[in-house]
Design a protein around this motif. Structure first.
Motif, PDB file in Angstrom:
ATOM      1  N   ARG A 124      38.187  85.256  60.148  1.00  0.00           N
ATOM      2  CA  ARG A 124      38.620  85.392  58.788  1.00  0.00           C
ATOM      3  C   ARG A 124      39.395  86.568  58.460  1.00  0.00           C
ATOM      4  N   HIS A 125      38.804  87.943  59.003  1.00  0.00           N
ATOM      5  CA  HIS A 125      39.361  89.279  58.643  1.00  0.00           C
ATOM      6  C   HIS A 125      40.649  89.758  59.439  1.00  0.00           C
ATOM      7  N   ALA A 126      41.087  88.914  60.379  1.00  0.00           N
ATOM      8  CA  ALA A 126      41.546  89.296  61.420  1.00  0.00           C
ATOM      9  C   ALA A 126      43.296  89.077  61.148  1.00  0.00           C
ATOM     10  N   ASP A 127      44.029  90.079  61.541  1.00  0.00           N
ATOM     11  CA  ASP A 127      45.383  89.833  61.629  1.00  0.00           C
ATOM     12  C   ASP A 127      46.004  89.542  62.951  1.00  0.00           C
ATOM     13  N   VAL A 128      45.137  90.034  63.935  1.00  0.00           N
ATOM     14  CA  VAL A 128      45.678  89.696  65.453  1.00  0.00           C
ATOM     15  C   VAL A 128      44.421  89.149  66.213  1.00  0.00           C
ATOM     16  N   GLU A 164      47.246  83.446  57.469  1.00  0.00           N
ATOM     17  CA  GLU A 164      48.406  83.757  58.082  1.00  0.00           C
ATOM     18  C   GLU A 164      49.114  85.151  57.214  1.00  0.00           C
ATOM     19  N   PRO A 165      50.046  86.075  57.601  1.00  0.00           N
ATOM     20  CA  PRO A 165      50.711  85.727  58.878  1.00  0.00           C
ATOM     21  C   PRO A 165      49.515  86.100  60.051  1.00  0.00           C
ATOM     22  N   ARG A 166      49.749  85.649  61.340  1.00  0.00           N
ATOM     23  CA  ARG A 166      48.718  86.127  62.187  1.00  0.00           C
ATOM     24  C   ARG A 166      49.699  86.033  63.731  1.00  0.00           C
ATOM     25  N   LYS A 167      48.952  86.922  64.650  1.00  0.00           N
ATOM     26  CA  LYS A 167      49.746  87.317  65.808  1.00  0.00           C
ATOM     27  C   LYS A 167      48.699  87.196  66.716  1.00  0.00           C
ATOM     28  N   VAL A 168      49.095  86.698  68.056  1.00  0.00           N
ATOM     29  CA  VAL A 168      48.374  86.480  69.396  1.00  0.00           C
ATOM     30  C   VAL A 168      48.752  87.305  70.280  1.00  0.00           C
ATOM     31  N   VAL A 169      47.848  88.194  70.650  1.00  0.00           N
ATOM     32  CA  VAL A 169      48.004  89.084  71.970  1.00  0.00           C
ATOM     33  C   VAL A 169      47.300  88.541  73.168  1.00  0.00           C
ATOM     34  N   ALA A 170      47.879  88.392  74.116  1.00  0.00           N
ATOM     35  CA  ALA A 170      47.317  88.122  75.389  1.00  0.00           C
ATOM     36  C   ALA A 170      47.200  89.266  76.449  1.00  0.00           C
ATOM     37  N   LEU A 171      45.930  89.537  76.476  1.00  0.00           N
ATOM     38  CA  LEU A 171      45.423  90.900  77.097  1.00  0.00           C
ATOM     39  C   LEU A 171      45.243  90.575  78.780  1.00  0.00           C
ATOM     40  N   GLY A 172      45.754  91.262  79.785  1.00  0.00           N
ATOM     41  CA  GLY A 172      45.354  91.424  81.066  1.00  0.00           C
ATOM     42  C   GLY A 172      46.186  90.275  81.525  1.00  0.00           C
ATOM     43  N   ASP A 173      46.405  90.366  83.129  1.00  0.00           N
ATOM     44  CA  ASP A 173      47.144  89.528  83.901  1.00  0.00           C
ATOM     45  C   ASP A 173      46.509  87.963  83.978  1.00  0.00           C
ATOM     46  N   CYS A 174      45.246  87.980  83.703  1.00  0.00           N
ATOM     47  CA  CYS A 174      44.739  86.560  83.664  1.00  0.00           C
ATOM     48  C   CYS A 174      45.048  85.752  82.391  1.00  0.00           C
ATOM     49  N   ALA A 175      45.023  86.497  81.386  1.00  0.00           N
ATOM     50  CA  ALA A 175      45.466  85.674  79.899  1.00  0.00           C
ATOM     51  C   ALA A 175      47.029  85.414  79.999  1.00  0.00           C
ATOM     52  N   ILE A 176      47.717  86.339  80.737  1.00  0.00           N
ATOM     53  CA  ILE A 176      49.074  86.167  80.913  1.00  0.00           C
ATOM     54  C   ILE A 176      49.585  85.036  81.699  1.00  0.00           C
TER      55      ILE A 176
END
Lengths: 154, 465
Positions: free
Chosen positions: A65-69, A93-105
């Motif tokens: 609830r407190h997050a942008d990413v 919103e607006p919200r972003k998603v970051v995939a971190l590391g090879d497994c997530a990608i």
């Protein structure tokens, strides 16, 4: 206590981190979707004196609830699908998603395909990927700054 | 490997336990045709006890070996084997069932449940905790892990022995050396190989480097657990230093990829060696200074003493391993007597007043850190060169590797099928220790749980696999 504080201030002088140029901030919610623990161990050094990622206005927050990413680590398992989607839908919103590391990608590098969904991209729109196995704290910060640069006023 | 012709499976297990053998895991073999349990004697030699599955059933051994509780639940979930006498046989890996199936219902008027996770308010792996509490007092705790079950063991089957290490490596980054070594040793037993003296030395260095960063990290987390930011920052700095050392030695900050079946390609020349020794001795001085500060900091110490006590009796019953077992007064360390690594005169240390509380668990790690610095000092006395194994000429169908990692004993069983994996079973130290977290939290305050949890500092990844 005084010795500890004195030692730390020596360390800070020795490392002599750069001053940030951007005046922005991002609140990050971490979600482990099936990682090997490596990304988590590197992430936990972000706030250490060597990296001090708070100086860029970056912080890990306690609730989506407190997050942008949404910062997702690991290949997504079937069991983590629901909690991951719920974390995402709880974010304002607006919200972003970051995939971190090879497994997530790349998704299931190894593992049983019946119980692994794979890459984060399979179930969520990914805005940024940060490669590495695991990515070093420096690489995480570089990635987040890249994202930060695209957001808000120039 | 012995079969159960003469006496029954339960009688055999009772006999082994009565003769000072320790339980080290249980798993379903093949397609679930039998159950294999692993036992280890005082000298670290492992043996398997097999029991045939008849009509999808085998007798349970949890009344004889309470430490087998999770193992039996896992074998039930993955192979459909019913363990007769294990009541209720609650699900562990399987997440499809309803709440009532895996947790205990609350009883009593003022008792309520606090559900935490699977995602957490920080940088923590995914897992679910369900506390029964009255006010702030914990009455009962159910832990539900396996959110990250990736089926690595199953996926490794039919792969060749050499490449199987990739699956073990993926299980957990924090224990990559311990898990990798236990697998490599199991394979070398199968292939009839014995590590050369140089290979033993380099592997021991890697294992101790892994212990070094993990123990430093545990102390950093301990400081975070009591909200002492300055202590956390100081130890986090040392963790970073340790990761840089790992990178210098192996080219990876977590030493991943440094363990291979039958060989090592790591080389460190005399110049690099001098740099390493300098860094390690500086680090030791810093740890000494930081620990002195923490020892005399009453607000830090007040939070640790008498919290989360796991007494010796309970620790033995649950089969707790590693520094957490030693903090409860159990003198058990797989490095002692290990004849395929370079731990020649190794003797385990115990912290002075180890009563199994949070304080003793942190003190135990400090004692072990001094040992690790001493060991590394001795082992890094000359340059490291690539090393191999020598053939023993005695291959075996099954290999067991037992390694004392940072969190305790890791056991890896490999059943071969020609040159490939028939069955791989990895039981990490965290797997053995999770029931201890739940057990020793009872009676404590909910706000102390993060600290109790951090005093164990277990992985979820290598449990879930």
């Amino acid at each position: 206590m005084f010795t500890l504080i004195r030692d730390l201030s020596k360390v800070r002088k020795l490392i002599d981190l750069d001053k940030p140029t951007m005046r922005k901030s991002l609140s990050i919610r971490h979600c482990d979707a099936g990682s090997c623990n490596g990304c988590e161990h590197e992430l936990s050094l972000l706030s250490s004196p060597c990296y001090d990622f708070q100086r860029y206005g970056l912080s890990i927050v306690a609730s989506p609830r407190h997050a942008d990413v949404l910062l997702v680590t690991g290949t997504v398992t079937r069991t983590m699908r629901e909690p991951l989607l719920r974390a995402y839908s709880s974010m304002p919103e607006p919200r972003k998603v970051v995939a971190l590391g090879d497994c997530a990608i790349d998704g299931a590098v190894l593992g049983d395909n019946d119980i692994i969904i794979g890459a984060v991209e399979e179930i969520l729109p990914v805005d940024l990927t940060i490669r590495g196995c695991p990515p070093s704290p420096d690489q995480v910060i570089d990635g987040m700054l890249e994202l930060l640069a695209t957001l808000g006023p120039k | 490997m012995s079969n159960t012709k003469v006496s029954t499976y339960r009688e055999r297990v009772e006999y082994l336990i009565g003769n000072s053998m320790r339980f080290a895991g249980l798993y379903g073999t093949g397609q679930g045709q039998s159950v294999a349990s692993v036992f280890v004697d005082q000298s670290g030699k492992a043996m398997l006890e097999l029991c045939e599955v008849v009509d999808a059933k085998v007798p349970s051994i949890v009344d004889i070996v309470p430490a087998a509780q999770w193992d039996e639940r896992e074998a039930h979930d993955l192979y459909g084997i019913v363990f007769e006498g294990h009541e209720p046989l609650r699900p562990l890996v399987n997440h499809d069932s309803r709440l009532e199936k895996w947790t205990v219902a609350t009883t009593g008027g003022d008792v309520y449940q606090v559900a935490v996770g699977p995602t957490h308010a920080g940088i923590i792996e995914s897992g679910h905790f369900r506390f029964h509490v009255v006010g702030d007092r914990i009455l009962h705790l159910d832990t539900r892990l396996f959110y990250k079950h990736r089926g690595l063991e199953k996926a490794s089957e039919t792969k060749d022995l050499t490449s199987g290490i990739e699956y073990v490596k993926r299980a957990c980054m924090a224990c990559s050396v311990a898990n990798g070594l236990s697998y490599a040793h199991a394979c070398e037993v199968i292939l009839g190989l014995r590590p050369s003296m140089e290979l033993r030395r380099v592997r021991t260095i890697l294992l101790e480097l892994e212990r070094l960063w993990n123990h430093l990290n545990d102390l950093a987390q301990g400081c975070a657990g009591v909200g002492m930011a300055v202590g956390n920052a100081a130890f986090c700095y040392l963790v970073e230093q340790a990761r840089q050392i790992n990178n210098k030695v192996s080219g990876h900050r977590f030493l991943a990829g440094s363990i291979r079946v039958g060989a090592s390609s790591i080389s460190v020349d005399s110049q690099e060696l001098e740099v390493l020794s300098g860094l390690l001795s500086e680090m030791r001085t810093s740890v000494e200074s930081h620990w002195r500060e923490l020892t005399f900091n009453s607000s830090f110490q007040d939070r640790l003493q008498g919290v989360g006590i796991l007494n010796r009796e309970k620790a033995l019953k649950l089969g707790i391993v590693g520094p957490c077992a030693r903090a409860s007064g159990i003198i058990q360390d797989a490095r002692n007597g290990c004849d395929w690594l370079a731990y020649d005169d190794f003797q385990p240390v115990l912290t002075r007043e180890g009563n199994g509380d949070v304080k003793s668990r942190f003190e135990q790690r400090i004692e072990e850190l001094w040992q690790t610095f001493d060991l590394l000092d001795g082992l890094l006395s000359r340059p490291i060169s690539p090393a191999n194994c020598d053939p023993t000429g005695v291959p075996a169908p099954v290999g067991v590797g037992i390694v004392e990692g940072a969190r305790g004993q890791t056991t890896c069983v490999v059943e071969s099928n020609g040159a490939s994996i028939g069955r791989l079973h990895l039981r990490s130290a965290s797997y053995a220790n999770w029931p201890g977290v739940a057990c020793c939290s009872v009676g404590n305050l909910l706000p102390d749980f993060p600290l109790i949890n951090k005093s164990f500092e277990l992985c979820y990844a290598c449990v879930d696999r």
